[in-house]
Design an enzyme around this catalytic site. Structure first.
Site, PDB file in Angstrom:
ATOM      1  N   ASN A  48       0.840  -1.201   0.000  1.00  0.00           N
ATOM      2  CA  ASN A  48       0.000   0.000   0.000  1.00  0.00           C
ATOM      3  C   ASN A  48       0.873   1.247   0.000  1.00  0.00           C
ATOM      4  OD1 ASN A  48      -2.692  -0.947   0.003  1.00  0.00           O
ATOM      5  ND2 ASN A  48      -2.471  -1.565   2.142  1.00  0.00           N
TER       6      ASN A  48
ATOM      7  N   ASP B 125      10.807  -6.642  -2.472  1.00  0.00           N
ATOM      8  CA  ASP B 125      11.497  -6.493  -1.208  1.00  0.00           C
ATOM      9  C   ASP B 125      12.843  -5.853  -1.527  1.00  0.00           C
ATOM     10  OD1 ASP B 125      10.969  -6.891   1.540  1.00  0.00           O
ATOM     11  OD2 ASP B 125      12.581  -8.352   1.634  1.00  0.00           O
TER      12      ASP B 125
ATOM     13  N   PHE C 294      14.050   8.749   1.527  1.00  0.00           N
ATOM     14  CA  PHE C 294      13.698   8.071   2.772  1.00  0.00           C
ATOM     15  C   PHE C 294      14.814   7.092   3.137  1.00  0.00           C
ATOM     16  CE2 PHE C 294      12.552   3.717   1.444  1.00  0.00           C
ATOM     17  CZ  PHE C 294      12.574   3.881   0.073  1.00  0.00           C
ATOM     18  N   GLY C 295      14.626   6.423   4.253  1.00  0.00           N
ATOM     19  CA  GLY C 295      15.551   5.354   4.669  1.00  0.00           C
ATOM     20  C   GLY C 295      17.008   5.799   4.672  1.00  0.00           C
TER      21      GLY C 295
ATOM     22  N   ASP D 118      18.835   6.904   2.262  1.00  0.00           N
ATOM     23  CA  ASP D 118      19.194   7.804   1.154  1.00  0.00           C
ATOM     24  C   ASP D 118      20.272   8.837   1.508  1.00  0.00           C
ATOM     25  OD1 ASP D 118      17.621   6.593  -0.700  1.00  0.00           O
ATOM     26  OD2 ASP D 118      15.968   8.019  -0.575  1.00  0.00           O
TER      27      ASP D 118
ATOM     28  N   LYS E 137      16.510  10.248  -8.851  1.00  0.00           N
ATOM     29  CA  LYS E 137      16.751   8.995  -8.126  1.00  0.00           C
ATOM     30  C   LYS E 137      16.044   7.827  -8.835  1.00  0.00           C
ATOM     31  CE  LYS E 137      15.754   6.368  -4.009  1.00  0.00           C
ATOM     32  NZ  LYS E 137      15.049   6.217  -2.749  1.00  0.00           N
TER      33      LYS E 137
ATOM     34  N   HIS F  50      17.554   1.079  -7.759  1.00  0.00           N
ATOM     35  CA  HIS F  50      17.424  -0.372  -7.751  1.00  0.00           C
ATOM     36  C   HIS F  50      15.992  -0.788  -8.101  1.00  0.00           C
ATOM     37  CE1 HIS F  50      16.786   1.674  -4.019  1.00  0.00           C
ATOM     38  NE2 HIS F  50      16.277   0.625  -3.388  1.00  0.00           N
ATOM     39  N   ARG F  51      15.019  -0.072  -7.517  1.00  0.00           N
ATOM     40  CA  ARG F  51      13.613  -0.435  -7.744  1.00  0.00           C
ATOM     41  C   ARG F  51      13.229  -0.237  -9.209  1.00  0.00           C
ATOM     42  NH1 ARG F  51      12.001   2.358  -3.954  1.00  0.00           N
ATOM     43  NH2 ARG F  51      12.350   0.769  -2.397  1.00  0.00           N
TER      44      ARG F  51
HETATM   45  P1  IMP Z   1      11.197  -2.150   1.204  1.00  0.00           P
HETATM   46  O1  IMP Z   1      11.324  -3.635   1.107  1.00  0.00           O
HETATM   47  O2  IMP Z   1      11.198  -1.465  -0.158  1.00  0.00           O
HETATM   48  O3  IMP Z   1      10.042  -1.705   2.053  1.00  0.00           O
HETATM   49  O4  IMP Z   1      12.521  -1.602   1.888  1.00  0.00           O
HETATM   50  C1  IMP Z   1      12.943  -2.048   3.166  1.00  0.00           C
HETATM   51  C2  IMP Z   1      13.889  -1.047   3.773  1.00  0.00           C
HETATM   52  O5  IMP Z   1      15.080  -0.912   2.977  1.00  0.00           O
HETATM   53  C3  IMP Z   1      13.337   0.379   3.853  1.00  0.00           C
HETATM   54  O6  IMP Z   1      12.583   0.557   5.027  1.00  0.00           O
HETATM   55  C4  IMP Z   1      14.610   1.209   3.891  1.00  0.00           C
HETATM   56  O7  IMP Z   1      15.186   1.206   5.173  1.00  0.00           O
HETATM   57  C5  IMP Z   1      15.525   0.422   2.965  1.00  0.00           C
HETATM   58  N1  IMP Z   1      15.399   0.921   1.572  1.00  0.00           N
HETATM   59  C6  IMP Z   1      14.852   0.265   0.519  1.00  0.00           C
HETATM   60  N2  IMP Z   1      14.883   1.029  -0.593  1.00  0.00           N
HETATM   61  C7  IMP Z   1      15.467   2.192  -0.219  1.00  0.00           C
HETATM   62  C8  IMP Z   1      15.774   3.394  -0.926  1.00  0.00           C
HETATM   63  O8  IMP Z   1      15.511   3.575  -2.135  1.00  0.00           O
HETATM   64  N3  IMP Z   1      16.373   4.360  -0.201  1.00  0.00           N
HETATM   65  C9  IMP Z   1      16.674   4.237   1.111  1.00  0.00           C
HETATM   66  N4  IMP Z   1      16.392   3.162   1.825  1.00  0.00           N
HETATM   67  C10 IMP Z   1      15.798   2.132   1.164  1.00  0.00           C
END
Ligand code: IMP
Length: 195
Positions: A8, A68, A149-150, A152, A172, A177-178
């Site tokens: 979500n 993930d 976020f995270g 970055d 970005k 990666h995504r």
């Molecule tokens: P998720 O599986 O995409 O929800 O990512 C899990 C965790 O990895 C996030 O809560 C961040 O801590 C870290 N993370 C994943 N992708 C990114 C990003 O593009 N930038 C920064 N942190 C990331």
């Protein structure tokens, strides 16, 4: 074509809709009426991504994707990896996670790292396939930038002079990666379904 998305998270939903385009109807968990937390019991990004997709497929029998992601730091033995979101504890706080990583890296020379995303696609027959996107970089000694976020603010992608948190979202997204995993997934669907 209808695809159920096992998240979500608005940023992910927007990015996925953006890459896949109008030919795909992307349904979020909320739109599917799925309220529960998805299971994530694996030790790898691959296992967790598959587990979430399998859970949704078993429940709705619809084509679905799950993703993930995590940060793998070479000098920390590929940690935080699958524990990226809650590395410093269950409060899932980005600043706490960053501070822990920076402390653990003190005295370690190898600060190279990758952000990695694993997308799992399960088609309407239940056949699964995974797509991996990686962006290489280095972990800085202090935070730079306020976007994103995270992790970055401490991630400097190779070949760039700005951290992910200093980049605007489009910048970005164009190297993340995504988005790299998503482009591979889109290419696969285009070849298969011709969309
Ligand atoms: P998720 O599986 O995409 O929800 O990512 C899990 C965790 O990895 C996030 O809560 C961040 O801590 C870290 N993370 C994943 N992708 C990114 C990003 O593009 N930038 C920064 N942190 C990331």
């Amino acid at each position: 074509m209808k695809i159920c998305l096992a998240t979500n998270n608005k940023h992910k939903v927007d990015e996925i809709r953006n890459v896949l385009g109008k030919n795909y109807e992307i349904l979020t968990l909320k739109e599917m009426g799925c309220e529960e937390e998805l299971p994530e019991t694996g030790n790898t990004l691959e296992a967790n991504s598959l587990e979430k997709a399998q859970y949704i497929f078993n429940k709705y029998r619809l084509a679905c994707i799950a993703d993930d992601s995590g940060l793998e730091i070479m000098g920390l033995g590929l940690k935080p990896g699958v524990d990226s979101a809650h590395y410093a504890g269950p409060q899932r706080n980005a600043d706490d996670n960053i501070n822990l990583v920076l402390n653990q890296l003190k005295g370690i020379n190898d600060r190279s790292a990758v952000f990695k995303t694993v997308i799992t696609y399960i088609d309407s027959y239940g056949v699964s396939k995974q797509f991996v996107g990686i962006v290489e970089g280095n972990i800085l000694e202090e935070k730079l930038g306020n976007n994103g976020f995270g992790y970055d603010p401490i991630f400097l992608p190779s070949g760039f002079t700005k951290t992910f948190a200093e980049m605007v979202q489009e910048e970005k997204n164009s190297i993340s990666h995504r988005s790299r995993a998503l482009v591979l997934f889109h290419q696969f669907l285009s070849d298969k379904v011709g969309m």
